[in-house]
Design an enzyme around this catalytic site. Structure first.
Site, mmCIF file in Angstrom:
data_model
loop_
_atom_site.group_PDB
_atom_site.id
_atom_site.type_symbol
_atom_site.label_atom_id
_atom_site.label_comp_id
_atom_site.label_asym_id
_atom_site.label_seq_id
_atom_site.Cartn_x
_atom_site.Cartn_y
_atom_site.Cartn_z
ATOM 1 N N GLU A 295 91.167 37.274 -3.445
ATOM 2 C CA GLU A 295 90.194 37.858 -4.439
ATOM 3 C C GLU A 295 88.860 37.904 -4.363
ATOM 4 O OE1 GLU A 295 91.842 37.305 -8.670
ATOM 5 O OE2 GLU A 295 89.721 36.758 -9.451
ATOM 6 N N ASP B 140 85.482 38.737 -6.705
ATOM 7 C CA ASP B 140 85.183 38.975 -7.996
ATOM 8 C C ASP B 140 83.376 39.282 -8.170
ATOM 9 O OD1 ASP B 140 87.453 38.111 -9.050
ATOM 10 O OD2 ASP B 140 86.763 35.932 -9.285
ATOM 11 N N GLU C 189 81.552 39.528 -11.921
ATOM 12 C CA GLU C 189 81.651 39.202 -13.278
ATOM 13 C C GLU C 189 80.319 39.429 -13.709
ATOM 14 O OE1 GLU C 189 85.374 36.848 -14.449
ATOM 15 O OE2 GLU C 189 83.752 35.728 -13.747
ATOM 16 N N GLY D 3 76.225 30.077 -21.943
ATOM 17 C CA GLY D 3 77.534 28.952 -22.086
ATOM 18 C C GLY D 3 78.150 28.908 -23.235
ATOM 19 N N ARG E 73 79.786 18.676 -7.915
ATOM 20 C CA ARG E 73 81.038 19.286 -7.976
ATOM 21 C C ARG E 73 81.589 19.045 -6.582
ATOM 22 N NH1 ARG E 73 81.722 25.563 -9.186
ATOM 23 N NH2 ARG E 73 83.953 25.570 -9.251
#
Ligand SMILES: *[C@@H]1O[C@H](CO)[C@@H](O)[C@H](O)[C@H]1NC(C)=O
Ligand SMILES: *[C@@H]1O[C@H](CO)[C@@H](O)[C@H](O)[C@H]1NC(C)=O
Ligand SMILES: *[C@@H]1O[C@H](CO)[C@@H](O)[C@H](O)[C@H]1NC(C)=O
Ligand SMILES: *[C@@H]1O[C@H](CO)[C@@H](O)[C@H](O)[C@H]1NC(C)=O
Ligand SMILES: *[C@@H]1O[C@H](CO)[C@@H](O)[C@H](O)[C@H]1NC(C)=O
Ligand SMILES: *[C@@H]1O[C@H](CO)[C@@H](O)[C@H](O)[C@H]1NC(C)=O
Length: 310
Positions: A126, A128, A130, A224, A298
């Site tokens: 995929e 994307d 957005e 957010g 992360r």
């Protein structure tokens, strides 16, 4: 004279015969007109503007669509009742997949307009785009992501260098066996290379559909999730045009798209030109607000492709 001869001949016929003759004439004329319309349509189909129906189907909320100019222009709407969405009739593997989009104007906070290519299975590939709306006058965020074999987590976020609600802009993916380039107009904003040599899986055998939708993302999209949708401004409409698709139609197995002989397979599309490299780095330096590759909370160390992709 022949004409007058015919008229005097006709005058001599019975009423029923005349009616039959007139009906026959009408049928013949209808056929001639029908055939010529058919031919014109056929001739034009090679270079007329592609319409929505040529390549796409409505997949969600037909009553939240406006189809204009026979489908050369399409609007999809979000209101309190529903969002809306559409998808390509075919699936594709490699090509130059493009869409012209004009985003929701004025207060679009909390709305998300997504444009993506996906194989829609658990182990999906995929790509994307957005678009995260904002309050009036505040900038949209364009978030992109890449999934291969169902693994994503590769978000990047940028601001755009123009107002995406003022005009149509072209959002596209140039995808071949060597790279996936996310383009905004003629500016590459992101590149995901074939880094199989580094052990990074590459999207190469799943046909993807082309999708777009508008929906309520107020829980997270704008600042957010701090800015909710202001329904006073509903319906929120995103507009689309440019429904032509220049890509390899996926027929169930990848082979016919892996010939290496399509225009997007040529050498000049296998790596970025120096002009394109300059543009990617211009975007990174001036417009990027988040990059999974630099998010050490992360990913430590960063994912292997991060050292290779520009
Ligand atoms: C698209 O619509 C056509 C006609 O309504 C239907 O036959 C087809 O199954 C649809 N395709 C998809 C992928 O939804
Ligand atoms: C891909 O298509 C877009 C829209 O038609 C076009 O502007 C762009 O030049 C194409 N990309 C390439 C590499 O030809
Ligand atoms: C956006 O706001 C301007 C000025 O208030 C108005 O003229 C325009 O119609 C609005 N556009 C939409 C899409 O609501
Ligand atoms: C990706 O690149 C490798 C070489 O590094 C090549 O062998 C492979 O065929 C490419 N993947 C695809 C899908 O073409
Ligand atoms: C909305 O505008 C605010 C203030 O300028 C900004 O912090 C934020 O990144 C913008 N975009 C989104 C989607 O939140
Ligand atoms: C929604 O917009 C209207 C019109 O601008 C405004 O009066 C109202 O205060 C806004 N609502 C919220 C919750 O911000």
């Amino acid at each position: 004279m022949a004409g007058l001869g015919i008229f005097s001949y006709l005058r001599g016929l019975s009423r029923t015969t005349k009616i039959v003759l007139v009906l026959a004439l009408v049928v013949i004329l209808a056929c001639i007109i029908g055939v010529s319309v058919g031919v014109t349509k056929h001739k034009k189909s090679s270079n007329r503007i592609a319409t929505f129906d040529d390549n796409y189907n409505i997949t969600w909320a037909p009553d939240h669509f406006s189809i204009i100019n026979n489908g050369e222009l399409v609007g999809i709407m979000l209101d309190k009742v529903s969002g809306a969405g559409f998808g390509s009739i075919n699936r594709y593997l490699y090509g130059n997949i493009t869409m012209q989009i004009k985003l929701v104007a004025n207060d679009s906070a909390g709305t998300v307009t997504a444009y993506y290519l996906s194989s829609l299975i658990d182990t999906r590939d995929e790509f994307d785009f957005e678009f995260l709306g904002n309050t009036s006058g505040q900038p949209y965020i364009l978030q992109t992501n890449v999934y291969v074999n169902g693994v994503g987590g590769r978000e990047q976020r940028i601001f755009l260098w123009f107002d995406p609600t003022a005009d149509f802009h072209t959002y596209s993916v140039l995808w071949n066996q060597h790279q996936v380039i996310f383009n905004v107009d003629d500016v590459p904003i992101r590149v995901f290379r074939n880094n199989t040599a580094l052990g990074v899986p590459y999207a190469y055998d799943q046909g993807v559909g082309i999708y777009s939708s508008i929906w309520n993302g107020e829980q997270w999209a704008t600042r957010g999730g701090l800015e909710k949708i202001n329904w006073t401004y509903a319906p929120f409409t995103a507009s689309y045009q440019g429904f032509g698709i220049d890509a390899c139609v996926f027929t169930g197995t990848p082979d016919s798209c892996l010939t290496g002989k399509n225009w997007w397979d040529q050498d000049k599309y296998q790596t970025l030109t120096s002009d394109q490299l300059g543009k990617v780095s211009w975007v990174k330096q001036n417009y990027m607000i988040y990059n999974y590759c630099t998010d050490s909370a992360r990913y430590t160390p960063p994912l292997p492709e991060c050292g290779s992709n520009p």
